[in-house]
Design a protein around this motif. Structure first.
Motif, mmCIF file in Angstrom:
data_model
loop_
_atom_site.group_PDB
_atom_site.id
_atom_site.type_symbol
_atom_site.label_atom_id
_atom_site.label_comp_id
_atom_site.label_asym_id
_atom_site.label_seq_id
_atom_site.Cartn_x
_atom_site.Cartn_y
_atom_site.Cartn_z
ATOM 1 N N SER A 150 49.525 73.817 21.481
ATOM 2 C CA SER A 150 50.530 72.931 20.901
ATOM 3 C C SER A 150 49.851 71.816 20.115
ATOM 4 C CB SER A 150 51.398 72.335 22.011
ATOM 5 O OG SER A 150 52.348 71.431 21.495
ATOM 6 N N LYS B 276 51.040 68.115 17.948
ATOM 7 C CA LYS B 276 52.175 67.227 17.738
ATOM 8 C C LYS B 276 51.770 66.002 16.925
ATOM 9 C CE LYS B 276 55.764 64.676 20.323
ATOM 10 N NZ LYS B 276 56.319 64.404 21.671
ATOM 11 N N THR C 36 56.418 69.039 16.209
ATOM 12 C CA THR C 36 55.538 69.756 17.132
ATOM 13 C C THR C 36 55.460 71.227 16.738
ATOM 14 O OG1 THR C 36 56.209 68.286 18.937
ATOM 15 C CG2 THR C 36 55.121 70.350 19.552
ATOM 16 N N HIS C 37 54.250 71.769 16.734
ATOM 17 C CA HIS C 37 54.014 73.190 16.486
ATOM 18 C C HIS C 37 53.544 73.781 17.813
ATOM 19 C CE1 HIS C 37 51.661 76.601 14.433
ATOM 20 N NE2 HIS C 37 52.946 76.824 14.191
ATOM 21 N N GLN C 38 54.398 74.578 18.471
ATOM 22 C CA GLN C 38 54.116 74.984 19.855
ATOM 23 C C GLN C 38 54.229 76.486 20.038
ATOM 24 O OE1 GLN C 38 55.676 72.540 23.166
ATOM 25 N NE2 GLN C 38 56.548 74.458 23.950
ATOM 26 N N TYR D 116 54.684 81.044 17.390
ATOM 27 C CA TYR D 116 55.002 79.620 17.505
ATOM 28 C C TYR D 116 56.393 79.310 16.980
ATOM 29 C CZ TYR D 116 49.980 78.868 18.215
ATOM 30 O OH TYR D 116 48.704 78.877 18.700
ATOM 31 N N TRP E 143 58.699 75.600 15.670
ATOM 32 C CA TRP E 143 58.602 74.179 15.325
ATOM 33 C C TRP E 143 59.665 73.405 16.090
ATOM 34 C CZ3 TRP E 143 54.753 72.256 12.277
ATOM 35 C CH2 TRP E 143 54.046 73.161 11.500
#
Length: 421
Positions: free
Chosen positions: A370, A372, A395-397, A406, A408
């Motif tokens: 992750s 952020k 956030t890219h998780q 992933y 966003w």
């Protein structure tokens, strides 16, 4: 280069023009006023030790030249030699108790020495000699503020303003004291997470009440979340007890009967101020669902001018190994601690900031990838009574049940606080 040469010549003139040597004795024989002026020039040009030597030698012949002795004491205060300064001021006041400039300088010396109670006692004596003097009343209010009595300080400032309603210095001080006298705070915080896929929007709301005491602050919170089409409540208490100067703690406990929160969460952390405007901390957070997860954390902070940098790591041991994450934060302050621009960058997943019911999937969740980025702006109204804040984060998780893929998350947070006595 020329200015340095002038300073050196001034010192040579002060040294040889002021003293004459006879056997082993050094006697002052020059003009005390001229020598005093030379000493002042040295002091104001960062040559205070030479200036102090000159002043001391003048006083060997003119011990009751109060202006010289007072200036000597003041240079000691500049150098944080408060005991030496105190001795010189006491000498003057013993012989001339009606010397107001010495009273004000002596009181300031105690304030700079972090001796506010001594300063307060001195203002009481000085005000008997100079009743209702605005300058001494201002110093009294400063001492009262430093002894954690903002209400008393406010009353003292009111005496100044009764005499001179246009005293801008007193008016500004009153505004500052009003802020400190507001020991109670109520606030609301609301946030929403919008997901690019997989999840519906998630809502987070907090209602809180805080009170500042002489032992530290206490904050009670009720957290309401709406996630996965379910609602849940959590009750929390935060404590920030003072231990000693520059040393305090953080204690937390939270309870909930909703799967959206841990059944129990608790944590503790110790904070210590260090030289050069650094601060460090070390602590832990524990979250209890069907299983218990403990996160070890700490921080390193640095104040420089109106800026503040900090780094906080999170270390989470687990059966499948240890997970780690961290956040680097920056704040640019404006008028005070409630007015600033904040930026932060985080890497890694931490259950401290992402409270989910793991349901036995700790290993896969804690190792999620992750990244952020967060930006926030905080400001107050002109009377400092209302504080507002807004944050936006991206956030890219990694998806929990689809590793390698992933989504966003776009987050918006709004907050409001009201401070009152």
């Amino acid at each position: 280069m020329i200015s340095k040469l002038i300073i050196k010549i001034t010192y040579i003139i002060a040294f040889f023009g002021v003293f004459q040597v006879s056997g082993q004795e050094i006697k002052f024989s020059g003009n005390p006023d001229t020598s005093f002026e030379n000493a002042r020039n040295l002091a104001f040009n960062q040559h205070r030790k030479q200036a102090q030597d000159t002043l001391l030698y003048i006083l060997t012949k003119y011990p009751d030249y109060n202006e010289i002795r007072s200036f000597l004491a003041t240079t000691y205060s500049w150098d944080s030699e408060y005991k030496k300064a105190r001795k010189e001021f006491a000498y003057i006041l013993e012989k001339d108790a009606k010397n107001k400039s010495t009273w004000t300088a002596a009181i300031k010396n105690e304030l700079w020495a972090d001796m506010p109670f001594a300063a307060l006692e001195m203002t009481a004596i000085a005000l008997k000699i100079f009743p209702d003097d605005s300058e001494i009343l201002y110093l009294k209010a400063t001492a009262q503020e430093s002894t954690n009595n903002p209400i008393d300080a406010l009353n003292t400032v009111e005496l100044i303003l009764d005499k001179n309603p246009e005293d801008q210095k007193a008016k500004d001080f009153k505004v500052n004291l009003n802020v400190k006298a507001r020991h109670n705070t109520i606030g609301i915080n609301s946030a929403i997470d919008l997901y690019s896929s997989v999840f519906d929007p998630m809502q987070y709301h907090t209602l809180k009440y805080g009170r500042q005491t002489k032992y530290g602050s206490i904050i009670g919170k009720v957290n309401f979340n709406r996630r996965f089409q379910e609602n849940g409540l959590q009750y929390e208490v935060d404590l920030y007890p003072k231990i000693s100067k520059g040393f305090y703690a953080y204690l937390n406990i939270g309870l909930s009967n909703s799967f959206l929160f841990p059944d129990v969460r608790y944590g503790a952390e110790l904070y210590k101020s260090l030289p050069k405007s650094f601060e460090v901390s070390l602590g832990f957070r524990t979250l209890k669902y069907t299983t218990t997860t403990t996160i070890y954390t700490g921080s390193v902070g640095w104040y420089t001018g109106n800026s503040y940098w900090s780094f906080r790591p999170y270390i989470t041991p687990g059966g499948a190994g240890t997970s780690s994450s961290g956040t680097l934060s920056y704040r640019k302050y404006r008028s005070d601690a409630d007015n600033y621009l904040g930026l932060s960058l985080g890497i890694g997943f931490s259950p401290e900031t992402n409270q989910f019911n793991f349901s036995g999937n700790e290993a896969s969740i804690l190792n999620l990838k992750s990244q952020k980025f967060n930006v926030g702006y905080y400001f107050t109204t002109s009377n400092k009574q209302n504080a507002w804040g807004t944050q936006f984060a991206v956030t890219h998780q990694e998806i929990i049940f689809d590793p390698g893929n992933y989504f966003w998350i776009y987050s918006l947070n709004l907050s409001w606080e009201l401070k009152f006595k």
